[in-house]
Design a protein around this motif. Structure first.
Motif, PDB file in Angstrom:
ATOM      1  N   UNK A 233       0.778  -1.239   0.000  1.00  0.00           N
ATOM      2  CA  UNK A 233       0.000   0.000   0.000  1.00  0.00           C
ATOM      3  C   UNK A 233       0.815   1.296   0.000  1.00  0.00           C
ATOM      4  N   UNK A 234       2.039   1.274   0.530  1.00  0.00           N
ATOM      5  CA  UNK A 234       2.778   2.525   0.712  1.00  0.00           C
ATOM      6  C   UNK A 234       3.180   3.135  -0.627  1.00  0.00           C
ATOM      7  N   UNK A 235       3.000   4.450  -0.738  1.00  0.00           N
ATOM      8  CA  UNK A 235       3.388   5.183  -1.948  1.00  0.00           C
ATOM      9  C   UNK A 235       4.795   5.752  -1.837  1.00  0.00           C
ATOM     10  N   UNK A 236       5.427   5.586  -0.684  1.00  0.00           N
ATOM     11  CA  UNK A 236       6.776   6.103  -0.480  1.00  0.00           C
ATOM     12  C   UNK A 236       7.825   5.154  -1.041  1.00  0.00           C
ATOM     13  N   UNK A 237       9.044   5.656  -1.293  1.00  0.00           N
ATOM     14  CA  UNK A 237      10.112   4.822  -1.854  1.00  0.00           C
ATOM     15  C   UNK A 237      10.536   3.676  -0.945  1.00  0.00           C
ATOM     16  N   UNK A 238      10.262   3.796   0.369  1.00  0.00           N
ATOM     17  CA  UNK A 238      10.650   2.721   1.298  1.00  0.00           C
ATOM     18  C   UNK A 238       9.644   1.574   1.303  1.00  0.00           C
TER      19      UNK A 238
END
Length: 342
Positions: free
Chosen positions: A235-240
């Motif tokens: 789900x995360x949209x961040x690079x991590x």
């Protein structure tokens, strides 16, 4: 063989086991010692019967000489900081060329400029190689003087440039010699510790989404028992996100204030029940660990601080000299009307 080819030959040799027909060394040694390598000497495969390599005699036409590198190395070595006077027993005269003495320190200085692979060989193996090239250089230089080349205007200009470099390096070396001491480095290190006391840092993960509703849905799924890392990857949209939301360890000042405030309030193993809003979006944060930062040791910092201190002192010396001097810098065309150096 140019320098790039020389390096490539050394790398290729790591997987080869051959003996040079000329110097009886494995091919890597041959590249450095007799200039053969893969360029001009035929190598034969080692026989099934194991034989120890016999060091070959090093002549004056080696790989560095062929590429012109040794001439540069010799010039650089003699243009470097001058060797301090040594006792004759420790710094014996190893050769004399038309009355000009060559000492062991001259050989050592040039050896220190050779590539690491060449420096690894013992002095007994490198001596003939280096001294032969120094002698050749002295002989040619003496002949150039005899024919009057030293009086050529262009040669004088180039020699003056080399003299300026030698004087600059030696002057700076002597000025800095008594100023960069262990006592001063330790004082500098203690000042660094005082200015940078130990601080807490956390190891955290996060899931970044666009809306508060999405973040609250993530919290509900975590409460239902789903794994944080799995949800971060999904789900995360961040690079991590591809790393399970892992941000590693960080201190409070490394993150935006709302994120840091929330991360440093959570106990290790827990996550934020209430999503956190920043300019990047909405975050659900999980803290994995918390610890105090560990200060580096003096020994680990010594080399870096020494270089920093030398650079600072050098800049101060040069700034003082510029302040006392009258310096004008013209444009690339060399026309007057340029600006004064600052």
């Amino acid at each position: 063989m140019d320098w790039e080819s020389f390096q490539q030959a050394l790398r290729r040799d790591r997987t080869r086991r051959r003996l040079c027909q000329r110097c009886r060394q494995r091919s890597r040694a041959c590249v450095v010692l007799c200039g053969g390598g893969y360029a001009s000497v035929r190598h034969r495969a080692r026989s099934s019967r194991r034989r120890s390599a016999r060091p070959g005699k090093v002549n004056s036409m080696k790989i560095l000489a062929r590429t012109g590198l040794l001439a540069v190395i010799i010039a650089a070595a003699f243009a470097g900081p001058l060797a301090r006077a040594q006792d004759g027993a420790k710094n014996p005269v190893v050769a004399v060329v038309d009355g000009s003495k060559i000492t062991l320190s001259d050989i050592e200085r040039i050896r220190g400029q050779l590539p690491p692979q060449a420096q690894a060989y013992p002095m007994s193996m490198l001596f003939d190689f280096v001294i032969g090239n120094i002698v050749n250089t002295r002989l040619v230089a003496n002949e150039a003087r005899r024919t009057g080349l030293a009086e050529d205007a262009e040669i004088k200009r180039r020699l003056a440039g080399i003299e300026a470099q030698v004087l600059e390096q030696e002057y700076m070396s002597r000025q800095l010699a008594g100023q960069v001491t262990d006592a001063k480095l330790k004082a500098r290190f203690q000042a660094f510790l005082n200015e940078n006391p130990s601080r807490d840092e956390v190891h955290a993960r996060h899931i970044l989404v666009k809306t508060e509703a999405e973040a609250k849905a993530v919290v509900e799924r975590l409460r239902a028992g789903e794994k944080f890392e799995k949800l971060a990857r999904q789900l995360s949209t961040g690079p991590s996100g591809k790393n399970g939301g892992d941000l590693g360890y960080f201190t409070a000042d490394r993150m935006v204030p709302p994120f840091s405030a929330a991360a440093f309030e959570i106990r290790p193993g827990n996550y934020t029940e209430k999503p956190v809003k920043t300019r990047f979006g909405w975050h659900v944060i999980k803290v994995e660990d918390r610890r105090a930062t560990k200060a580096p040791s003096f020994e680990a910092s010594k080399a870096r601080m020494r270089e920093e201190m030398r650079k600072t002192l050098s800049d101060e010396i040069i700034a003082g000299l510029r302040k006392k001097a009258q310096v004008e810098i013209f444009g690339p065309q060399g026309r007057p009307g340029g600006k004064k150096a600052k």
